[in-house]
Design a protein around this motif. Structure first.
Motif, PDB file in Angstrom:
ATOM      1  N   THR A 114      -6.270  70.966  63.664  1.00 48.90           N
ATOM      2  CA  THR A 114      -6.583  69.546  63.764  1.00 48.90           C
ATOM      3  C   THR A 114      -5.283  68.745  63.841  1.00 48.90           C
ATOM      4  OG1 THR A 114      -8.550  69.901  62.399  1.00 48.90           O
ATOM      5  CG2 THR A 114      -7.815  67.631  62.689  1.00 48.90           C
ATOM      6  N   GLN A 115      -5.109  68.029  64.924  1.00 46.58           N
ATOM      7  CA  GLN A 115      -3.877  67.264  65.105  1.00 46.58           C
ATOM      8  C   GLN A 115      -3.984  65.913  64.404  1.00 46.58           C
ATOM      9  OE1 GLN A 115      -0.970  68.203  66.747  1.00 46.58           O
ATOM     10  NE2 GLN A 115      -1.928  70.230  66.754  1.00 46.58           N
ATOM     11  N   ARG A 116      -2.992  65.594  63.596  1.00 43.05           N
ATOM     12  CA  ARG A 116      -2.961  64.263  62.982  1.00 43.05           C
ATOM     13  C   ARG A 116      -2.529  63.252  64.044  1.00 43.05           C
ATOM     14  NH1 ARG A 116      -3.106  64.998  57.238  1.00 43.05           N
ATOM     15  NH2 ARG A 116      -2.332  67.033  56.566  1.00 43.05           N
ATOM     16  N   ALA A 117      -2.962  62.031  63.862  1.00 37.91           N
ATOM     17  CA  ALA A 117      -2.672  60.988  64.859  1.00 37.91           C
ATOM     18  C   ALA A 117      -1.281  60.392  64.678  1.00 37.91           C
ATOM     19  CB  ALA A 117      -3.730  59.892  64.774  1.00 37.91           C
ATOM     20  N   TYR A 118      -0.540  60.839  63.662  1.00 42.06           N
ATOM     21  CA  TYR A 118       0.794  60.301  63.402  1.00 42.06           C
ATOM     22  C   TYR A 118       1.728  61.448  62.985  1.00 42.06           C
ATOM     23  CZ  TYR A 118      -0.808  60.647  58.546  1.00 42.06           C
ATOM     24  OH  TYR A 118      -1.281  61.107  57.343  1.00 42.06           O
ATOM     25  N   ASP A 119       2.996  61.137  62.878  1.00 44.27           N
ATOM     26  CA  ASP A 119       4.015  62.136  62.536  1.00 44.27           C
ATOM     27  C   ASP A 119       4.005  62.360  61.017  1.00 44.27           C
ATOM     28  OD1 ASP A 119       6.199  63.787  62.287  1.00 44.27           O
ATOM     29  OD2 ASP A 119       7.674  62.307  62.948  1.00 44.27           O
ATOM     30  N   PHE A 120       3.166  63.289  60.559  1.00 39.62           N
ATOM     31  CA  PHE A 120       3.014  63.539  59.127  1.00 39.62           C
ATOM     32  C   PHE A 120       4.333  63.985  58.499  1.00 39.62           C
ATOM     33  CE2 PHE A 120       1.870  66.446  55.588  1.00 39.62           C
ATOM     34  CZ  PHE A 120       1.190  65.553  54.789  1.00 39.62           C
ATOM     35  N   THR A 121       5.023  64.902  59.168  1.00 33.86           N
ATOM     36  CA  THR A 121       6.299  65.405  58.642  1.00 33.86           C
ATOM     37  C   THR A 121       7.339  64.293  58.580  1.00 33.86           C
ATOM     38  OG1 THR A 121       5.816  67.559  59.615  1.00 33.86           O
ATOM     39  CG2 THR A 121       8.078  67.157  58.931  1.00 33.86           C
ATOM     40  N   GLY A 122       7.367  63.429  59.602  1.00 33.97           N
ATOM     41  CA  GLY A 122       8.312  62.307  59.612  1.00 33.97           C
ATOM     42  C   GLY A 122       8.062  61.333  58.481  1.00 33.97           C
ATOM     43  N   VAL A 123       6.786  61.082  58.194  1.00 39.83           N
ATOM     44  CA  VAL A 123       6.430  60.160  57.104  1.00 39.83           C
ATOM     45  C   VAL A 123       6.852  60.734  55.749  1.00 39.83           C
ATOM     46  CG1 VAL A 123       4.527  59.052  55.874  1.00 39.83           C
ATOM     47  CG2 VAL A 123       4.534  59.105  58.365  1.00 39.83           C
ATOM     48  N   THR A 124       6.576  62.040  55.523  1.00 38.64           N
ATOM     49  CA  THR A 124       6.971  62.654  54.250  1.00 38.64           C
ATOM     50  C   THR A 124       8.494  62.639  54.103  1.00 38.64           C
ATOM     51  OG1 THR A 124       6.889  64.855  55.269  1.00 38.64           O
ATOM     52  CG2 THR A 124       4.956  64.130  54.056  1.00 38.64           C
ATOM     53  N   GLY A 172      -2.504  49.179  54.799  1.00 40.53           N
ATOM     54  CA  GLY A 172      -1.141  49.535  55.182  1.00 40.53           C
ATOM     55  C   GLY A 172      -0.454  48.521  56.078  1.00 40.53           C
ATOM     56  N   ASN A 173      -1.175  47.953  57.049  1.00 44.15           N
ATOM     57  CA  ASN A 173      -0.558  46.974  57.947  1.00 44.15           C
ATOM     58  C   ASN A 173      -0.076  45.750  57.191  1.00 44.15           C
ATOM     59  OD1 ASN A 173      -0.870  47.796  60.953  1.00 44.15           O
ATOM     60  ND2 ASN A 173      -2.853  48.319  60.059  1.00 44.15           N
ATOM     61  N   THR A 174      -0.788  45.378  56.128  1.00 46.51           N
ATOM     62  CA  THR A 174      -0.385  44.228  55.304  1.00 46.51           C
ATOM     63  C   THR A 174       0.810  44.591  54.429  1.00 46.51           C
ATOM     64  OG1 THR A 174      -2.699  43.512  55.232  1.00 46.51           O
ATOM     65  CG2 THR A 174      -1.199  42.529  53.623  1.00 46.51           C
ATOM     66  N   VAL A 175       0.778  45.798  53.849  1.00 48.93           N
ATOM     67  CA  VAL A 175       1.865  46.251  52.971  1.00 48.93           C
ATOM     68  C   VAL A 175       3.191  46.286  53.731  1.00 48.93           C
ATOM     69  CG1 VAL A 175       2.740  48.184  51.600  1.00 48.93           C
ATOM     70  CG2 VAL A 175       0.319  47.610  51.520  1.00 48.93           C
ATOM     71  N   ALA A 176       3.143  46.759  54.981  1.00 55.51           N
ATOM     72  CA  ALA A 176       4.377  46.971  55.753  1.00 55.51           C
ATOM     73  C   ALA A 176       5.102  45.678  56.096  1.00 55.51           C
ATOM     74  CB  ALA A 176       4.060  47.743  57.031  1.00 55.51           C
ATOM     75  N   VAL A 177       4.399  44.532  56.037  1.00 55.42           N
ATOM     76  CA  VAL A 177       5.055  43.261  56.394  1.00 55.42           C
ATOM     77  C   VAL A 177       5.335  42.391  55.171  1.00 55.42           C
ATOM     78  CG1 VAL A 177       4.085  43.236  58.724  1.00 55.42           C
ATOM     79  CG2 VAL A 177       2.811  42.151  56.854  1.00 55.42           C
ATOM     80  N   THR A 187       0.718  51.993  64.323  1.00 56.28           N
ATOM     81  CA  THR A 187      -0.562  51.593  63.740  1.00 56.28           C
ATOM     82  C   THR A 187      -1.398  52.797  63.319  1.00 56.28           C
ATOM     83  OG1 THR A 187      -0.518  49.662  65.196  1.00 56.28           O
ATOM     84  CG2 THR A 187      -2.612  50.160  64.132  1.00 56.28           C
ATOM     85  N   ALA A 188      -1.258  53.917  64.041  1.00 55.59           N
ATOM     86  CA  ALA A 188      -2.034  55.116  63.703  1.00 55.59           C
ATOM     87  C   ALA A 188      -1.745  55.563  62.285  1.00 55.59           C
ATOM     88  CB  ALA A 188      -1.709  56.238  64.691  1.00 55.59           C
ATOM     89  N   PHE A 189      -0.460  55.454  61.868  1.00 52.59           N
ATOM     90  CA  PHE A 189      -0.134  55.810  60.485  1.00 52.59           C
ATOM     91  C   PHE A 189      -0.551  54.708  59.520  1.00 52.59           C
ATOM     92  CE2 PHE A 189       2.850  54.984  56.994  1.00 52.59           C
ATOM     93  CZ  PHE A 189       2.465  56.028  56.161  1.00 52.59           C
TER      94      PHE A 189
END
Length: 543
Positions: A302-312, A248-253, A267-269
């Protein structure tokens, strides 16, 4: 669902070197693509009629992207050479008995002189050790009355036209009033050129990954299937030269992928995001987004480490179709699933519901399951229209006749045909959606400019600026009302007050720009004249 593969031109190594030199010359902005004015000027040197050149372009640009990469450029040159030899230009020409490998490059009048001049100029620059900036090839197109207009003949597609309009007319307004900081990131070429996307959402083990494999008729890199939550990340399945998974870090750039906006989720996402590439005819037209299973029951703790709803929500804005998958034994809509579906508001027209694994229950139970599903959806999808639900068993296994019976099997086959038909229409609908989204963005940018300039106007000239700014932020809903009444704008087009207030708190309002009527007039002219003119001259390539 079958799509015709693109014919790949073949030629000798020597001819490839010649074509590479020509391609580099035609690609004046060096982005690896030939489009617009570059294409018009270069192909005109062949002295073929405009009608012949339009046929050449249509066959070479078989993906309907609005530009030519190097491979498509070779195909175009081979077609031009054949046309100059008297061959009629048809789609079957490249698949005929013509010896493409030994086919001579076409005759392009004046090209040798241009290449020699360019080479001489480059050698001078190398000697002097300096270079001068070249003007942009798209510096004026559909521009205002005060500047010269570039004719429509320099535009090769609707998407190409929207791209140029954005760069020249809309983007300056967005940058001036910081639209990208408040509403949406600035668009890049990859946002316009991206293939249509389909996102799959649902609880774990509802068959999301299997659904994609069923359509592709094969597996893809990184695919995992099982009764437990196996897909713990967002996976974008798209076309590529070979099978590989990209972190993912490579895809995003990567500039050629439309995912740079995902960096805002951290980075968590990105560590839970990857791109799966493979060569496949279906992926030449559609990109799939596989998502982690939505949690239910005790797992929601279980808490996700990133904003799951925001990503969707981010993906929902980019996607052309959103499939919500259920299976007959998982009809409850958990709190997390409820939040996810709520985040899709504003994209209701993209949502389709799939009741998967329907052959696990008999006909009588299926009727009850369908009714329960519609009741559950009615509580979270607040739309007057009835949501389309596709019923079937979307995997490679034969339908379980012993449970579903002959009626069920016939129903599932018809439902699958309907869903595949819906998917086949996506590329055609995607072009229309991009136009619609572009117009919506332009209107949102205008309203944002009105709001920002109004807040700037309300600030005192000298004393008490901090106090005045806090007062404006506290009374933001009232200030929105003033802007709406002053400029006669629809209230429904204004941004969310709380979200805007949160973004505004980090800025000094006094540093904002005043209202620039000329800049807004340029956008108004674009909406009133340029876009209708573009649609008048170019049709949807899938019509």
């Amino acid at each position: 669902m079958e799509f015709d593969p693109i014919p790949i031109g073949s030629c000798s190594k020597d001819h490839q070197n010649i074509y590479q030199q020509w391609f580099n010359h035609a690609d004046s902005d060096g982005d690896g693509r030939i489009t617009g004015n570059d294409a018009t000027k270069f192909f005109a040197m062949s002295n073929l009629s405009r009608q012949h050149l339009k046929q050449v372009w249509a066959i070479a640009d078989s993906k309907r992207q609005g530009y030519l990469g190097f491979q498509e450029f070779i195909i175009a040159m081979q077609l031009v050479s054949l046309a100059q030899s008297g061959h009629p230009i048809t789609h079957d020409l490249l698949n005929s008995d013509v010896d493409l490998k030994n086919l001579k490059p076409p005759i392009l009048e004046g090209l040798d002189a241009l290449l020699a001049k360019k080479k001489h100029k480059q050698s001078e620059l190398d000697v002097n050790g300096s270079s001068q900036l070249q003007p942009s090839p798209s510096s004026s197109w559909f521009s205002s009355k005060s500047t010269k207009k570039v004719p429509l003949s320099s535009v090769t597609s609707i998407i190409d036209g929207l791209k140029r309009l954005y760069i020249q007319k809309l983007k300056p307004l967005e940058v001036t009033y910081r639209f990208n900081d408040f509403v949406s990131p600035l668009l890049t070429n990859s946002d316009f050129d991206a293939k249509p996307m389909v996102m799959l959402l649902g609880q774990y083990s509802t068959g999301k990954t299997t659904f994609i494999k069923h359509l592709l008729k094969c597996s893809y890199p990184g695919a995992h299937i099982g009764p437990e939550p196996t897909t713990d990340r967002f996976v974008v399945v798209m076309s590529g030269p070979d099978e590989r998974s990209i972190p993912g870090n490579t895809v995003a750039v990567q500039a050629d992928m439309p995912f740079s906006g995902l960096t805002t989720f951290g980075t968590a996402f990105l560590s839970k995001f990857e791109c799966s590439q493979m060569p496949h005819p279906l992926l030449e037209h559609i990109t799939f987004v596989d998502s982690p299973g939505v949690l239910s029951g005790e797992k929601q703790r279980t808490q996700r480490a990133y904003d799951f709803t925001g990503v969707t929500s981010w993906f929902a804005a980019k996607c052309d179709l959103i499939l919500l998958l259920f299976d007959p034994h998982k009809l409850d809509i958990s709190d997390e699933f409820n939040r996810v579906i709520s985040s899709l508001r504003g994209h209701d027209d993209k949502i389709r519901v799939v009741l998967n694994k329907a052959d696990q229950v008999d006909t009588q139970q299926l009727m009850r399951v369908y009714g329960a599903l519609m009741w559950s959806l009615g509580k979270v999808l607040n739309t007057p229209e009835v949501t389309r639900v596709y019923i079937g068993s979307f995997n490679d296994k034969p339908v379980n006749d012993a449970v579903s019976g002959p009626i069920g099997k016939e129903l599932f086959e018809k439902e699958q045909e309907d869903l595949l038909s819906d998917l086949k229409d996506i590329p055609k609908a995607a072009c229309d959606r991009r136009i619609n989204e572009f117009v919506k963005r332009a209107r949102a940018a205008k309203i944002h400019a009105y709001i920002i300039s109004h807040l700037k106007k309300e600030m005192p000239a000298m004393m008490g600026k901090a106090k005045a700014q806090q007062k404006l932020i506290d009374n933001l809903a009232g200030e929105f009302g003033k802007v709406q009444r002053e400029f006669h704008l629809p209230p429904s087009d204004f941004p969310n007050v709380e979200h805007f207030r949160e973004s505004l708190s980090g800025y000094n309002i006094d540093k904002f720009e005043k209202l620039k009527p000329k800049m807004l007039q340029v956008v108004d002219d674009m909406l009133a004249y340029d876009i209708p003119n573009l649609l008048k001259n170019f049709k949807n390539p899938y019509d």
